[in-house]
Write a protein that holds these residues in place. Structure first.
Motif, PDB file in Angstrom:
ATOM      1  N   ALA A 177       0.836  -1.215   0.000  1.00 24.84           N
ATOM      2  CA  ALA A 177       0.000   0.000   0.000  1.00 24.84           C
ATOM      3  C   ALA A 177       0.861   1.252   0.000  1.00 24.84           C
ATOM      4  O   ALA A 177       0.593   2.207  -0.747  1.00 24.84           O
ATOM      5  N   PHE A 178       1.906   1.285   0.820  1.00 23.28           N
ATOM      6  CA  PHE A 178       2.771   2.463   0.871  1.00 23.28           C
ATOM      7  C   PHE A 178       3.577   2.639  -0.420  1.00 23.28           C
ATOM      8  O   PHE A 178       3.903   3.766  -0.798  1.00 23.28           O
ATOM      9  N   ALA A 179       3.923   1.544  -1.082  1.00 22.85           N
ATOM     10  CA  ALA A 179       4.784   1.626  -2.264  1.00 22.85           C
ATOM     11  C   ALA A 179       4.021   1.944  -3.540  1.00 22.85           C
ATOM     12  O   ALA A 179       4.551   2.607  -4.436  1.00 22.85           O
ATOM     13  N   ARG A 180       2.771   1.474  -3.646  1.00 16.81           N
ATOM     14  CA  ARG A 180       2.080   1.573  -4.928  1.00 16.81           C
ATOM     15  C   ARG A 180       0.787   2.388  -4.907  1.00 16.81           C
ATOM     16  O   ARG A 180       0.205   2.631  -5.945  1.00 16.81           O
ATOM     17  N   TYR A 181       0.344   2.818  -3.744  1.00 13.08           N
ATOM     18  CA  TYR A 181      -0.889   3.585  -3.678  1.00 13.08           C
ATOM     19  C   TYR A 181      -0.616   4.956  -3.067  1.00 13.08           C
ATOM     20  O   TYR A 181       0.167   5.087  -2.124  1.00 13.08           O
ATOM     21  N   THR A 182      -1.271   5.953  -3.610  1.00 16.14           N
ATOM     22  CA  THR A 182      -1.189   7.307  -3.072  1.00 16.14           C
ATOM     23  C   THR A 182      -2.543   7.666  -2.468  1.00 16.14           C
ATOM     24  O   THR A 182      -3.558   7.693  -3.175  1.00 16.14           O
ATOM     25  N   PHE A 183      -2.547   7.911  -1.184  1.00 19.79           N
ATOM     26  CA  PHE A 183      -3.788   8.258  -0.501  1.00 19.79           C
ATOM     27  C   PHE A 183      -3.515   9.384   0.485  1.00 19.79           C
ATOM     28  O   PHE A 183      -2.367   9.655   0.841  1.00 19.79           O
ATOM     29  N   ARG A 184      -4.561  10.033   0.924  1.00 16.33           N
ATOM     30  CA  ARG A 184      -4.410  11.180   1.815  1.00 16.33           C
ATOM     31  C   ARG A 184      -3.771  10.735   3.136  1.00 16.33           C
ATOM     32  O   ARG A 184      -4.252   9.824   3.797  1.00 16.33           O
ATOM     33  N   GLY A 185      -2.709  11.394   3.502  1.00 19.68           N
ATOM     34  CA  GLY A 185      -2.015  11.081   4.748  1.00 19.68           C
ATOM     35  C   GLY A 185      -1.063   9.901   4.656  1.00 19.68           C
ATOM     36  O   GLY A 185      -0.604   9.409   5.694  1.00 19.68           O
ATOM     37  N   SER A 186      -0.741   9.445   3.440  1.00 22.08           N
ATOM     38  CA  SER A 186       0.143   8.286   3.308  1.00 22.08           C
ATOM     39  C   SER A 186       1.532   8.575   3.859  1.00 22.08           C
ATOM     40  O   SER A 186       2.133   7.719   4.518  1.00 22.08           O
ATOM     41  N   ASN A 187       2.047   9.772   3.598  1.00 18.88           N
ATOM     42  CA  ASN A 187       3.385  10.114   4.098  1.00 18.88           C
ATOM     43  C   ASN A 187       3.398  10.203   5.622  1.00 18.88           C
ATOM     44  O   ASN A 187       4.360   9.786   6.266  1.00 18.88           O
ATOM     45  N   VAL A 188       2.332  10.749   6.182  1.00 13.21           N
ATOM     46  CA  VAL A 188       2.252  10.842   7.643  1.00 13.21           C
ATOM     47  C   VAL A 188       2.160   9.446   8.252  1.00 13.21           C
ATOM     48  O   VAL A 188       2.810   9.145   9.268  1.00 13.21           O
TER      49      VAL A 188
END
Length: 276
Positions: A96-107
């Motif tokens: 999920a972290f490597a291939r998906y961009t979602f709100r708050g992913s970096n946090v």
């Protein structure tokens, strides 16, 4: 070979060789002492002589003094349970972290990394209160539950998944593969060295973990090997180093034998995974 060539090929110098031998001796000498003490009578634990008789009585006494069969079963089940849950959860989170961009992913990923900076001992009291509220005290689940989500595994797998070309995703999607099929049939096989390297770290750590199992368990039915070894250091009966070393060798034998048998695979998995 010229000096420039040696540096280009990273050939070890004599100082590297000496340092490696010093570290190897510092590691092997305590093990050799434990082997000597375990296979000789107690009076020879501090006397080194070639005429010292060999004996297996220390191992017999150690096996009879504690329910080692139960301890081995608990430890094996605990290590396998933790590793299985860690790999499943870490694989899903890393993908999920490597291939998906979602709100708050970096946090969210930053919070995962924060876990790497917190010593587990700091959370002992909080974890114990949580296990008590859940009614899990004195159980194998209570020992393993705080370790089910591994930030280290998530970080390793995320970095590995980021290095896999996205073209493989697109090719698999064209063939009609779903997101989960892409993960399990494309990403997981390509990350096999990372899984092997992390498995070695996880199994070694949880096989030898002592403090948390000591706090959360009260009975023989839930204790792993490390906690069970306490029976050999009773202040009332004194310390019998021959029996203690025999018990220690029995508890560490699976890891030692596994390393000796699969040493090449161990080293290759760490090298391919890029773990320093």
């Amino acid at each position: 070979m010229k000096r420039a060539d040696r540096l280009a090929y990273n050939e070890p110098t004599w100082l590297d060789t000496v340092a490696a031998w010093v570290l190897a001796l510092a590691w092997i000498l305590p093990l050799l002492y434990a082997v000597w003490t375990a296979f000789h009578p107690a009076e020879f634990s501090t006397r080194f002589t070639l005429m010292a008789p060999l004996t297996l009585d220390n191992f017999r006494r150690a096996w009879e003094a504690a329910p080692f069969a139960r301890y081995f079963f608990n430890t094996t089940l605990l290590v396998a349970m933790i590793l299985a849950v860690q790999l499943v959860l870490a694989t899903l989170a890393a993908y999920a972290f490597a291939r998906y961009t979602f709100r708050g992913s970096n946090v969210a990923f930053a919070l995962v990394l924060v876990q790497l900076m917190i010593m587990p001992d700091i959370l002992l009291v909080a974890n114990y209160k949580t296990m008590a509220r859940l009614g899990l005290v004195d159980s194998l689940v209570a020992i393993g539950l705080p370790y089910f989500a591994s930030a280290f595994a998530i970080f390793l797998l995320r970095q590995t998944f980021l290095g896999i070309p996205k073209e493989l995703d697109e090719a698999a999607r064209v063939e009609g593969a779903s997101a989960m099929q892409v993960l399990w049939r494309v990403y997981v096989p390509l990350a096999r060295p990372v899984y092997t390297a992390f498995a070695l770290v996880s199994v070694s750590f949880h096989w030898n973990n002592f403090l948390w199992p000591l706090i959360i368990t009260n009975s023989v039915e839930a204790r792993p090997l490390t906690v069970g070894l306490q029976v050999f250091s009773s202040p009332d009966q004194g310390v019998d180093w021959s029996v203690i070393t025999a018990a220690t060798l029995m508890s560490s034998a699976p890891l030692l034998v596994g390393f000796l048998l699969f040493q090449r695979q161990f080293v290759q998995s760490f090298m391919r995974a890029g773990i320093k």
